[in-house]
Design an enzyme around this catalytic site. Structure first.
Site, PDB file in Angstrom:
ATOM      1  N   ASP A 119      33.147  36.542  47.208  1.00 15.15           N
ATOM      2  CA  ASP A 119      34.185  36.683  46.182  1.00 15.15           C
ATOM      3  C   ASP A 119      33.537  36.938  44.827  1.00 15.15           C
ATOM      4  OD1 ASP A 119      36.034  36.043  48.111  1.00 15.15           O
ATOM      5  OD2 ASP A 119      36.198  33.942  47.497  1.00 15.15           O
ATOM      6  N   ARG A 120      34.358  37.457  43.924  1.00 13.07           N
ATOM      7  CA  ARG A 120      33.839  37.803  42.587  1.00 13.07           C
ATOM      8  C   ARG A 120      33.175  36.605  41.907  1.00 13.07           C
ATOM      9  NH1 ARG A 120      36.966  39.903  37.450  1.00 13.07           N
ATOM     10  NH2 ARG A 120      38.789  39.138  38.534  1.00 13.07           N
TER      11      ARG A 120
END
Ligand code: URA
Length: 246
Positions: free
Chosen positions: A109-110
């Protein structure tokens, strides 16, 4: 173009660019060339390492051109090579200095940091990402609250549900305990969307920060700063291949 050699649909499929069927479609659509010449015959063959097979003008890597890297993904970057119109920061600028074009194996994920493998070996990447190979991933999470024995047991139990399906039992241990914060190490062999965050939330301890500390039995190199990339050693590549049944 060689009469001997390997059928090009196999070469394309082995490079992970498409299934055999998909490769046949690419050939039928005229998107494949051998040494710059378009091919349309499904029986066409090429010599790996001698003939250059390209799809849409981009050469598929020969076995000698396969590269494998460990990337310490920093938090704040999308695991993608571009973000279309949204234009959020991606990992692409970190990969620019590499001699070949490589792709991330899976995604983080970011807001998640840690070990991301990069390669142009499509077959290996495809296998590592397939759930049947049960590739272990170790995460370290800083969570809200202080996870007690029941929360840890729930994570290990195989009873936690995500999207109506139980999560495979995880290895879970408490690393450190603060007053209103805890540090948990989770080892998963699945790779469902936002799995660690969703498991820990379901166990009552939402994630504050998350880092992947190891992938397929290979620990994140402590000397690798966030944003840095290094080639995987031969032993590490062999370990990845073993995990992927190659
Ligand atoms: N689990 C998550 O929640 N996010 C990741 O990026 C990886 C595993």
């Amino acid at each position: 173009m060689s009469g001997d050699g390997v059928r090009i649909q196999k070469l394309i499929a082995d490079a992970g660019l498409a299934s055999r069927r998909g490769a046949e479609r690419l050939i039928a659509e005229g998107r494949v060339t051998i040494n710059g010449l378009p091919v349309s015959a499904l029986g066409a063959k090429a010599m790996p390492g001698v003939d250059e097979v390209a799809v849409d003008g981009e050469a598929i890597p020969s076995p000698e051109g396969l590269r494998y890297y460990m990337f310490h993904k920093p938090a704040g970057y999308l695991t993608a090579l571009s973000d279309g119109r949204l234009g959020r920061p991606t990992i692409a600028p970190f990969l620019e200095g590499l001699p070949v074009r490589v792709y991330p194996v899976g995604r983080l994920d970011r807001d998640v940091s840690g070990f991301l493998a990069l390669t142009n070996d499509g077959e290996l990447a495809r296998r590592l990402m397939h759930p049947s190979f049960l590739v272990p991933k170790i995460y370290r999470a800083r969570v809200k609250g202080s996870p007690g024995p029941e929360a840890l047991e729930l994570l290990r139990s195989g009873r936690l549900m995500i999207d109506g399906r139980p999560c495979a039992p995880a290895k879970a241990r408490l690393l450190k305990d603060g007053e209103d914060r805890g540090w948990v190490e989770l080892t998963l062999t699945e790779g469902r969307h936002r799995q660690v965050k969703r498991m820990l939330s379901a166990a009552g301890h939402p994630v504050l920060t998350l880092k992947r500390r190891a992938y397929a039995g290979i620990p994140l190199d402590p000397a690798l700063a966030p944003g840095a990339i290094r080639p995987l050693s031969d032993a590490e590549v062999q370990a990845l291949k073993r995990k992927a049944g190659l």
